[in-house]
Design an enzyme around this catalytic site. Structure first.
Site, PDB file in Angstrom:
ATOM      1  N   ASP A  13       0.813  -1.224   0.000  1.00  0.00           N
ATOM      2  CA  ASP A  13       0.000   0.000   0.000  1.00  0.00           C
ATOM      3  C   ASP A  13       0.844   1.272   0.000  1.00  0.00           C
ATOM      4  O   ASP A  13       0.423   2.311   0.521  1.00  0.00           O
ATOM      5  CB  ASP A  13      -0.964   0.016   1.209  1.00  0.00           C
ATOM      6  CG  ASP A  13      -1.891  -1.171   1.191  1.00  0.00           C
ATOM      7  OD1 ASP A  13      -2.243  -1.638   0.091  1.00  0.00           O
ATOM      8  OD2 ASP A  13      -2.261  -1.641   2.278  1.00  0.00           O
ATOM      9  N   GLU A  14       1.999   1.220  -0.610  1.00  0.00           N
ATOM     10  CA  GLU A  14       2.869   2.388  -0.632  1.00  0.00           C
ATOM     11  C   GLU A  14       2.373   3.453  -1.612  1.00  0.00           C
ATOM     12  O   GLU A  14       2.775   4.625  -1.521  1.00  0.00           O
ATOM     13  CB  GLU A  14       4.305   1.969  -1.032  1.00  0.00           C
ATOM     14  CG  GLU A  14       5.020   1.057  -0.036  1.00  0.00           C
ATOM     15  CD  GLU A  14       4.754  -0.420  -0.313  1.00  0.00           C
ATOM     16  OE1 GLU A  14       3.871  -0.729  -1.138  1.00  0.00           O
ATOM     17  OE2 GLU A  14       5.421  -1.262   0.316  1.00  0.00           O
ATOM     18  N   LYS A  16       1.776   2.229  -5.148  1.00  0.00           N
ATOM     19  CA  LYS A  16       2.325   1.706  -6.407  1.00  0.00           C
ATOM     20  C   LYS A  16       1.425   2.026  -7.598  1.00  0.00           C
ATOM     21  O   LYS A  16       1.901   2.456  -8.653  1.00  0.00           O
ATOM     22  CB  LYS A  16       2.508   0.175  -6.288  1.00  0.00           C
ATOM     23  CG  LYS A  16       3.492  -0.228  -5.204  1.00  0.00           C
ATOM     24  CD  LYS A  16       3.546  -1.735  -5.011  1.00  0.00           C
ATOM     25  CE  LYS A  16       2.334  -2.344  -4.362  1.00  0.00           C
ATOM     26  NZ  LYS A  16       2.091  -1.981  -2.960  1.00  0.00           N
ATOM     27  N   GLY A  40      -4.566  -4.130  -3.916  1.00  0.00           N
ATOM     28  CA  GLY A  40      -5.571  -3.095  -4.183  1.00  0.00           C
ATOM     29  C   GLY A  40      -4.796  -1.838  -4.521  1.00  0.00           C
ATOM     30  O   GLY A  40      -4.175  -1.245  -3.642  1.00  0.00           O
ATOM     31  N   HIS A  41      -4.744  -1.510  -5.791  1.00  0.00           N
ATOM     32  CA  HIS A  41      -3.925  -0.384  -6.249  1.00  0.00           C
ATOM     33  C   HIS A  41      -4.843   0.764  -6.668  1.00  0.00           C
ATOM     34  O   HIS A  41      -5.630   0.621  -7.601  1.00  0.00           O
ATOM     35  CB  HIS A  41      -3.023  -0.826  -7.404  1.00  0.00           C
ATOM     36  CG  HIS A  41      -1.989  -1.840  -6.996  1.00  0.00           C
ATOM     37  ND1 HIS A  41      -1.053  -2.364  -7.839  1.00  0.00           N
ATOM     38  CD2 HIS A  41      -1.745  -2.410  -5.777  1.00  0.00           C
ATOM     39  CE1 HIS A  41      -0.289  -3.211  -7.172  1.00  0.00           C
ATOM     40  NE2 HIS A  41      -0.702  -3.268  -5.928  1.00  0.00           N
ATOM     41  N   GLN A 221       1.964  -5.986  -3.281  1.00  0.00           N
ATOM     42  CA  GLN A 221       2.412  -6.111  -1.886  1.00  0.00           C
ATOM     43  C   GLN A 221       3.712  -5.298  -1.691  1.00  0.00           C
ATOM     44  O   GLN A 221       3.898  -4.317  -2.374  1.00  0.00           O
ATOM     45  CB  GLN A 221       2.602  -7.578  -1.476  1.00  0.00           C
ATOM     46  CG  GLN A 221       1.302  -8.361  -1.385  1.00  0.00           C
ATOM     47  CD  GLN A 221       0.736  -8.782  -2.735  1.00  0.00           C
ATOM     48  OE1 GLN A 221       1.405  -9.432  -3.517  1.00  0.00           O
ATOM     49  NE2 GLN A 221      -0.500  -8.425  -3.015  1.00  0.00           N
ATOM     50  N   THR A 236       2.985 -12.633   2.479  1.00  0.00           N
ATOM     51  CA  THR A 236       2.159 -13.209   1.433  1.00  0.00           C
ATOM     52  C   THR A 236       2.903 -14.418   0.857  1.00  0.00           C
ATOM     53  O   THR A 236       3.984 -14.771   1.331  1.00  0.00           O
ATOM     54  CB  THR A 236       1.777 -12.148   0.377  1.00  0.00           C
ATOM     55  OG1 THR A 236       0.759 -12.697  -0.466  1.00  0.00           O
ATOM     56  CG2 THR A 236       2.979 -11.717  -0.465  1.00  0.00           C
ATOM     57  N   VAL A 297      -8.753  -3.087  -0.420  1.00  0.00           N
ATOM     58  CA  VAL A 297      -9.459  -4.332  -0.757  1.00  0.00           C
ATOM     59  C   VAL A 297     -10.418  -4.729   0.362  1.00  0.00           C
ATOM     60  O   VAL A 297     -11.586  -5.004   0.137  1.00  0.00           O
ATOM     61  CB  VAL A 297      -8.446  -5.488  -0.980  1.00  0.00           C
ATOM     62  CG1 VAL A 297      -9.155  -6.814  -1.123  1.00  0.00           C
ATOM     63  CG2 VAL A 297      -7.615  -5.204  -2.204  1.00  0.00           C
ATOM     64  N   THR A 298      -9.899  -4.731   1.587  1.00  0.00           N
ATOM     65  CA  THR A 298     -10.697  -5.277   2.687  1.00  0.00           C
ATOM     66  C   THR A 298     -11.351  -4.186   3.524  1.00  0.00           C
ATOM     67  O   THR A 298     -12.206  -4.488   4.361  1.00  0.00           O
ATOM     68  CB  THR A 298      -9.785  -6.110   3.619  1.00  0.00           C
ATOM     69  OG1 THR A 298      -8.714  -5.248   4.048  1.00  0.00           O
ATOM     70  CG2 THR A 298      -9.200  -7.306   2.905  1.00  0.00           C
ATOM     71  N   SER A 408       5.489  12.355  -3.951  1.00  0.00           N
ATOM     72  CA  SER A 408       4.042  12.442  -4.176  1.00  0.00           C
ATOM     73  C   SER A 408       3.424  13.227  -3.027  1.00  0.00           C
ATOM     74  O   SER A 408       3.650  12.913  -1.864  1.00  0.00           O
ATOM     75  CB  SER A 408       3.461  11.027  -4.243  1.00  0.00           C
ATOM     76  OG  SER A 408       2.059  11.076  -4.316  1.00  0.00           O
ATOM     77  N   VAL A 409       2.651  14.269  -3.382  1.00  0.00           N
ATOM     78  CA  VAL A 409       2.117  15.166  -2.348  1.00  0.00           C
ATOM     79  C   VAL A 409       0.585  15.116  -2.280  1.00  0.00           C
ATOM     80  O   VAL A 409      -0.045  16.018  -1.748  1.00  0.00           O
ATOM     81  CB  VAL A 409       2.609  16.619  -2.564  1.00  0.00           C
ATOM     82  CG1 VAL A 409       4.116  16.711  -2.356  1.00  0.00           C
ATOM     83  CG2 VAL A 409       2.232  17.132  -3.958  1.00  0.00           C
TER      84      VAL A 409
END
Ligand code: GDP
Ligand code: IMO
Ligand code: MG
Length: 423
Positions: A13-14, A16, A40-41, A221, A236, A297-298, A408-409
């Protein structure tokens, strides 16, 4: 040409998806090489938000070819739902998306097994995404898997054999379930899948390289969830690291070009497992609230903490990162002081090396850094960066030994600042 790889350096969840979308105009082809719908991207542009799970994040940028590689595990039902949602929003991807025949299928019983194994672990559960990832990769490694290409050969027999095996395991676990409805939907989705180009992806991808096409590989991931190098067993079931790109696409290590390592200006983790810099106080809550840290995702609340440079240095080393990308720095825009973990204290001894195992005896050693206390979300150039922010970047570059090329801001495609543009 080479394959540039973009991968997460933390626990996923960085950001990507956002950066793959931003970088796609520079490439001819975008691929996924591992993971599945546990990913989940999130992408945001033109006021719209999209979450991609199995489909590469290059799908929105001008008809580029996107490939789901052999290292991915694919659930036809979730894939169909994802593709249909895109079609409903005006993005027909049937022509530009190719799927490897060697990708393994997530069967309905894999999902049930995932739930059954988690239930059997009790308090030791991994907190998986429940998408059947572990059981599908387990079948792949134990040579019992069913692949996308099997749709074209003896599929019914292979499916029935796998299902029978799974049912025997579920019986031994005394796990109650009913897959009748799920199985029907899943079979309908198989038919849907057949309209896509099912390809021998290793030949196609190497052919692209031979023809001078540039390729971006999108990791899922993060390094700390890697099956070999992550915080085992709370990981994972695939190789999320750069090496996974070679096996997950069928390319030579010599074909790898740049390795973009992506990280948040702080750190999050979802699911169980160790997280040395986790915050249990109001600072953690503030980061979570400002960063909207809920799983794509969850919907699960993500655990939040300060940046962990011991883990990041390890991730840079394992992946051979050539460029760093820092995400969500805006979340720290209103802090007077921020902290960075530079070492771990283990049984009284300080180390900067990532240990075999992280347990309760690992204590983070922090340095404090002055915050920049400035709203950076509308900035468009590094010339606008506050002095304290530049000092934070320089500190990170010195600690990690790799330049931070993108900052990224904000979540939108436009809220992205490319540095060192004069090069
Ligand atoms: P991925 O799995 O690595 O693609 O990341 P996710 O999409 O799961 O999580 C990243 C979240 O942060 C998403 O909700 C993004 O929209 C959001 N995001 C990405 N970059 C930024 C950023 O620079 N600032 C903020 N505030 N949000 C961001
Ligand atoms: P993206 O690509 C964050 C975590 C789960 C769990 C562990 C194992 O969006 O960064 P699994 O379902 O894979 O067997 O779960 O891994 N996990 C993720 N955490 N981001 C992800 O993907 C993740 N995919 C799996 O929460 O702890
Ligand atoms: Mg995610």
């Amino acid at each position: 040409m080479k394959v540039d790889v973009l991968l997460g350096l933390q626990w996923g969840d960085e950001g990507k998806g956002k950066i793959v979308d931003v970088l796609t105009p520079r490439y001819d082809v975008v691929t996924r090489f591992q993971g599945g719908p546990n990913a989940g991207h999130t992408l945001e542009f033109n006021g719209e938000k999209y979450v991609l799970r199995s489909i590469p994040s290059g799908i929105f940028q001008g008809g580029k070819v996107n490939v789901i590689g052999n290292g991915v595990v694919l659930d036809p039902l979730l894939f169909k739902q994802e593709a249909e949602a895109l079609a409903a929003s005006g993005h027909d991807i049937t022509k530009q998306l190719y799927i490897s025949k060697k990708a393994h299928l997530i069967l309905p019983t894999h999902r049930i097994l995932d739930a059954a194994y988690e239930a059997s672990k009790g308090s030791g559960k991994i907190g998986t995404t429940g998408k059947g990832i572990g059981p599908t990769y387990t079948d792949k490694i134990s040579r019992n898997g069913v692949r996308v290409g099997d749709l074209l050969h003896n599929f019914s027999e292979k499916y029935a054999a796998a299902k029978a095996r799974h049912e025997a395991i579920l019986k031994s676990l005394n796990y109650q379930y009913d897959i009748t409805a799920l199985e029907k939907e899943w079979f309908d989705a198989l038919e849907y899948l057949k309209q896509f180009k099912l390809i021998d992806s290793e030949h196609v991808i190497n052919g692209f390289l031979k023809d001078g096409k540039s390729i971006l590989a999108e990791g899922a991931q993060g390094t700390m969830l890697d099956i070999d190098f992550g915080s085992y067993p709370f990981v994972t079931s695939s190789n999320t690291i750069c090496a996974g790109c070679c096996t997950g696409l069928g390319i030579s290590p010599r074909s790898i070009g740049d390795v973009y390592g992506i990280f948040k200006a702080y750190c999050t983790r979802v699911g169980s497992g160790p997280f040395p810099t986790e915050l249990f106080d109001e600072t953690g809550d503030k980061i979570g609230a400002l960063g909207h840290e809920f799983g794509a995702v969850t919907g699960r609340k993500r655990r939040c903490g300060w940046i962990d440079l011991v883990a990041l240095r390890y991730a840079v080393m394992i992946n051979g990162v050539t460029q760093l990308i820092m995400m969500k720095s805006d979340v720290l825009d209103s802090f007077d002081t921020i902290k960075a973990c530079v070492a771990y204290k283990i049984n009284g001894e300080e180390t900067t090396e990532f240990p075999f195992e992280i347990n309760d005896s690992v204590e983070p050693v922090y340095v404090e850094i002055p915050g920049w206390n400035t709203d950076m979300t509308k900035m468009t150039s590094e010339d606008e960066f506050p002095e304290e922010f530049n000092a934070y970047l320089t500190f990170l570059e010195e600690e990690l030994g790799v330049p931070v090329k993108i900052v990224s801001v904000g979540p939108d495609r436009e809220q992205t600042i490319i540095r060192y543009t004069e090069e």
